[in-house]
Write a protein that holds these residues in place. Structure first.
Motif, PDB file in Angstrom:
ATOM      1  N   GLY A 108      39.624  40.513  32.260  1.00 53.35           N
ATOM      2  CA  GLY A 108      40.778  39.994  31.527  1.00 53.35           C
ATOM      3  C   GLY A 108      40.684  39.991  30.025  1.00 53.35           C
ATOM      4  N   ARG A 109      39.526  39.707  29.439  1.00 57.97           N
ATOM      5  CA  ARG A 109      39.419  39.599  27.985  1.00 57.97           C
ATOM      6  C   ARG A 109      39.764  40.901  27.284  1.00 57.97           C
ATOM      7  NH1 ARG A 109      35.139  40.348  24.236  1.00 57.97           N
ATOM      8  NH2 ARG A 109      33.709  40.806  25.954  1.00 57.97           N
ATOM      9  N   LEU A 110      39.478  42.037  27.910  1.00 55.16           N
ATOM     10  CA  LEU A 110      39.662  43.330  27.247  1.00 55.16           C
ATOM     11  C   LEU A 110      40.729  44.211  27.891  1.00 55.16           C
ATOM     12  CD1 LEU A 110      35.914  44.195  26.520  1.00 55.16           C
ATOM     13  CD2 LEU A 110      37.632  43.395  24.897  1.00 55.16           C
ATOM     14  N   ALA A 111      41.210  43.876  29.071  1.00 57.19           N
ATOM     15  CA  ALA A 111      42.227  44.712  29.728  1.00 57.19           C
ATOM     16  C   ALA A 111      43.510  44.716  28.904  1.00 57.19           C
ATOM     17  CB  ALA A 111      42.492  44.200  31.132  1.00 57.19           C
ATOM     18  N   ALA A 112      44.028  45.917  28.623  1.00 55.52           N
ATOM     19  CA  ALA A 112      45.225  46.035  27.791  1.00 55.52           C
ATOM     20  C   ALA A 112      46.421  45.352  28.434  1.00 55.52           C
ATOM     21  CB  ALA A 112      45.528  47.508  27.531  1.00 55.52           C
ATOM     22  N   ASP A 113      46.499  45.349  29.768  1.00 55.29           N
ATOM     23  CA  ASP A 113      47.623  44.722  30.462  1.00 55.29           C
ATOM     24  C   ASP A 113      47.320  43.290  30.899  1.00 55.29           C
ATOM     25  OD1 ASP A 113      45.827  45.129  32.506  1.00 55.29           O
ATOM     26  OD2 ASP A 113      47.123  46.423  33.719  1.00 55.29           O
ATOM     27  N   GLY A 114      46.151  42.769  30.516  1.00 56.69           N
ATOM     28  CA  GLY A 114      45.796  41.403  30.853  1.00 56.69           C
ATOM     29  C   GLY A 114      45.312  41.210  32.277  1.00 56.69           C
ATOM     30  N   ARG A 115      45.203  42.265  33.067  1.00 59.14           N
ATOM     31  CA  ARG A 115      44.758  42.139  34.457  1.00 59.14           C
ATOM     32  C   ARG A 115      43.339  41.582  34.504  1.00 59.14           C
ATOM     33  NH1 ARG A 115      43.655  47.143  38.611  1.00 59.14           N
ATOM     34  NH2 ARG A 115      43.318  45.887  40.506  1.00 59.14           N
ATOM     35  N   ASN A 116      43.149  40.521  35.266  1.00 58.39           N
ATOM     36  CA  ASN A 116      41.867  39.820  35.259  1.00 58.39           C
ATOM     37  C   ASN A 116      41.268  39.814  36.668  1.00 58.39           C
ATOM     38  OD1 ASN A 116      39.755  38.337  34.083  1.00 58.39           O
ATOM     39  ND2 ASN A 116      40.704  36.387  34.630  1.00 58.39           N
ATOM     40  N   VAL A 117      40.423  40.796  36.932  1.00 57.71           N
ATOM     41  CA  VAL A 117      39.776  40.930  38.231  1.00 57.71           C
ATOM     42  C   VAL A 117      38.289  41.182  38.024  1.00 57.71           C
ATOM     43  CG1 VAL A 117      41.843  41.785  39.399  1.00 57.71           C
ATOM     44  CG2 VAL A 117      40.280  43.408  38.318  1.00 57.71           C
ATOM     45  N   PRO A 118      37.446  40.900  39.016  1.00 56.45           N
ATOM     46  CA  PRO A 118      36.013  41.177  38.870  1.00 56.45           C
ATOM     47  C   PRO A 118      35.747  42.676  38.731  1.00 56.45           C
ATOM     48  CG  PRO A 118      36.411  39.657  40.688  1.00 56.45           C
ATOM     49  CD  PRO A 118      37.743  40.203  40.286  1.00 56.45           C
ATOM     50  N   VAL A 119      34.859  43.014  37.828  1.00 60.47           N
ATOM     51  CA  VAL A 119      34.454  44.414  37.675  1.00 60.47           C
ATOM     52  C   VAL A 119      33.896  44.937  38.998  1.00 60.47           C
ATOM     53  CG1 VAL A 119      32.828  45.968  36.511  1.00 60.47           C
ATOM     54  CG2 VAL A 119      34.013  44.190  35.212  1.00 60.47           C
ATOM     55  N   ALA A 120      33.168  44.086  39.712  1.00 63.16           N
ATOM     56  CA  ALA A 120      32.534  44.491  40.967  1.00 63.16           C
ATOM     57  C   ALA A 120      33.536  44.774  42.081  1.00 63.16           C
ATOM     58  CB  ALA A 120      31.560  43.412  41.426  1.00 63.16           C
ATOM     59  N   SER A 121      34.811  44.414  41.865  1.00 57.48           N
ATOM     60  CA  SER A 121      35.829  44.666  42.889  1.00 57.48           C
ATOM     61  C   SER A 121      36.549  45.994  42.687  1.00 57.48           C
ATOM     62  CB  SER A 121      36.852  43.530  42.897  1.00 57.48           C
ATOM     63  OG  SER A 121      37.672  43.579  41.731  1.00 57.48           O
ATOM     64  N   LEU A 122      36.277  46.665  41.581  1.00 49.56           N
ATOM     65  CA  LEU A 122      36.974  47.907  41.244  1.00 49.56           C
ATOM     66  C   LEU A 122      36.092  49.119  41.491  1.00 49.56           C
ATOM     67  CD1 LEU A 122      38.548  46.760  37.853  1.00 49.56           C
ATOM     68  CD2 LEU A 122      39.743  46.996  40.041  1.00 49.56           C
ATOM     69  N   SER A 123      36.673  50.171  42.040  1.00 49.96           N
ATOM     70  CA  SER A 123      35.933  51.424  42.187  1.00 49.96           C
ATOM     71  C   SER A 123      35.745  52.068  40.822  1.00 49.96           C
ATOM     72  CB  SER A 123      36.701  52.381  43.108  1.00 49.96           C
ATOM     73  OG  SER A 123      37.881  52.843  42.464  1.00 49.96           O
ATOM     74  N   THR A 124      34.853  53.025  40.762  1.00 47.03           N
ATOM     75  CA  THR A 124      34.628  53.739  39.497  1.00 47.03           C
ATOM     76  C   THR A 124      35.922  54.375  39.016  1.00 47.03           C
ATOM     77  OG1 THR A 124      32.399  54.249  40.312  1.00 47.03           O
ATOM     78  CG2 THR A 124      33.134  55.403  38.338  1.00 47.03           C
ATOM     79  N   HIS A 125      36.659  54.986  39.936  1.00 49.84           N
ATOM     80  CA  HIS A 125      37.926  55.634  39.585  1.00 49.84           C
ATOM     81  C   HIS A 125      38.921  54.614  39.039  1.00 49.84           C
ATOM     82  CE1 HIS A 125      41.207  58.567  39.877  1.00 49.84           C
ATOM     83  NE2 HIS A 125      41.939  57.574  40.377  1.00 49.84           N
ATOM     84  N   GLU A 126      39.054  53.471  39.725  1.00 46.55           N
ATOM     85  CA  GLU A 126      39.996  52.442  39.274  1.00 46.55           C
ATOM     86  C   GLU A 126      39.605  51.909  37.900  1.00 46.55           C
ATOM     87  OE1 GLU A 126      41.500  50.275  43.357  1.00 46.55           O
ATOM     88  OE2 GLU A 126      39.452  49.883  42.663  1.00 46.55           O
ATOM     89  N   LEU A 127      38.337  51.657  37.717  1.00 48.68           N
ATOM     90  CA  LEU A 127      37.878  51.072  36.462  1.00 48.68           C
ATOM     91  C   LEU A 127      38.080  52.042  35.297  1.00 48.68           C
ATOM     92  CD1 LEU A 127      36.575  48.511  35.343  1.00 48.68           C
ATOM     93  CD2 LEU A 127      34.339  49.548  35.736  1.00 48.68           C
ATOM     94  N   GLN A 128      37.792  53.305  35.524  1.00 45.08           N
ATOM     95  CA  GLN A 128      37.913  54.271  34.432  1.00 45.08           C
ATOM     96  C   GLN A 128      39.365  54.640  34.124  1.00 45.08           C
ATOM     97  OE1 GLN A 128      34.899  57.506  34.959  1.00 45.08           O
ATOM     98  NE2 GLN A 128      33.912  56.270  33.378  1.00 45.08           N
ATOM     99  N   HIS A 129      40.282  54.289  35.017  1.00 47.40           N
ATOM    100  CA  HIS A 129      41.701  54.513  34.736  1.00 47.40           C
ATOM    101  C   HIS A 129      42.402  53.241  34.287  1.00 47.40           C
ATOM    102  CE1 HIS A 129      40.920  58.328  36.734  1.00 47.40           C
ATOM    103  NE2 HIS A 129      42.056  58.750  36.238  1.00 47.40           N
ATOM    104  N   MET A 130      41.609  52.193  34.076  1.00 47.21           N
ATOM    105  CA  MET A 130      42.139  50.939  33.570  1.00 47.21           C
ATOM    106  C   MET A 130      41.984  50.940  32.046  1.00 47.21           C
ATOM    107  SD  MET A 130      40.981  47.149  34.847  1.00 47.21           S
ATOM    108  CE  MET A 130      41.961  45.700  34.497  1.00 47.21           C
TER     109      MET A 130
END
Length: 315
Positions: A108-130
């Motif tokens: 959440g602190r750095l997501a441009a859209d304010g989405r606040n989820v655990p890093v560990a819950s995101l796949s590499t693809h999802e995280l790199q497209h965030m």
């Protein structure tokens, strides 16, 4: 017939001897050239002449250089360009078990859209497209492999200080994954690894006893100051550092580095006490600070103070 054979054998031996002499001569020329290049590079780096060495504390850019978003490949590249010896970055695992470079547990602190989820819950693809955003610049969370590549492309000596973000349960998966990436990129000679968690330190030490593996001590909420007996180095907040701690580190023969963020007056205080390096937000500022405390070392390895008596003799 016997005479002709003897002459032929002598001629053959003479031909071999000439080749050996030629090879040795070329080797000597090449060797002298290499030594000259090494000496010239040393002279250019230290400024104290061919026979001397410059000894100075480490300049470490905290989360990379602050001219770019924290923990980004841009920040790592700028750390190298602005004179840092190391860029300190934070490493944790995503949902695919891939080491990624991100400080917080949540986005959440750095997501441009304010989405606040655990890093560990995101796949590499999802995280790199965030899309992440800091200081007016958009960026994507890099993998550890991309961070290493950024350091390798920056120059031939920028190292990375990896802060492993994990608890005891996640220590083994993270240390094994980080180890695989470092080995695959042949980067072990330019990396230091640290953690707050003692299990992560022990796991990495078991995997690579020859690597530089240290302890990050006295984070917020943990007032104790201590480190494992076999720690390669210690990193701690500069405002917690005092002469007793520095002397204890010297007695244990453990380099100790002060994290000062943007407080470079605090950095100067720690270096005067004998700290072996400073972590600060600006690579350029910590580089200049380290240069102020540089000292020439004699040919026998002894270090001579070039300035006031308050400057320490580096271990």
């Amino acid at each position: 017939m016997h005479t002709l054979t003897a002459l032929a054998e002598r001629g053959h031996r003479r031909w071999i001897a000439q080749i050996v002499v030629l090879v040795i001569s070329l080797g000597l020329v090449f060797g002298i050239g290499m030594v000259s290049a090494i000496r010239m590079r040393r002279k250019e780096q230290d400024g104290f002449g061919i026979s001397g060495w410059q000894v100075k504390p480490l300049a470490i850019a905290h989360r990379g250089d602050d001219s770019a978003p924290e923990n980004s490949t841009h920040a790592i590249a700028n750390a190298g360009a602005n004179g840092a010896d190391y860029a300190e970055i934070d490493v944790r695992l995503d949902a695919n078990g891939v080491p990624v470079v991100f400080h917080d547990r949540m986005t959440g602190r750095l997501a441009a859209d304010g989405r606040n989820v655990p890093v560990a819950s995101l796949s590499t693809h999802e995280l790199q497209h965030m899309i992440m955003r800091q200081n007016g610049e958009n960026y994507h969370v890099p993998t550890l492999e991309e961070a290493i590549m950024a350091a390798q492309h920056s120059n031939d000596h920028l190292g990375l200080l990896l802060d492993l973000k994990t608890g005891s349960n996640g220590a083994a998966p993270l240390t094994h994954a980080v180890s695989r990436v470092i080995e695959r990129r042949d980067f072990s000679n330019r990396v230091m690894v640290m953690a707050v968690n003692d299990d992560a330190i022990a796991d990495m030490r078991a995997l690579h006893p020859d690597w530089q593996i240290g302890k990050c001590v006295s984070p917020a909420g943990h007032p104790e100051v201590g480190w494992p007996r076999d720690a390669s180095f210690v990193v701690m907040r500069g405002n917690r550092m005092d002469t007793a701690i520095v002397r204890r580190a010297a007695r244990d023969n453990v380099p100790i580095y002060a994290g000062v963020s943007g407080d470079y007056a605090e950095g100067r205080r720690c270096l005067r006490m004998g700290a072996d390096g400073v972590l600060g937000a600006s690579a350029r500022r910590v580089h200049r600070l380290a240069d102020r405390f540089a000292m020439p070392a004699g040919a026998n390895g002894s270090v001579h103070s070039a300035h006031e008596d308050s400057r320490p003799v580096w271990r």
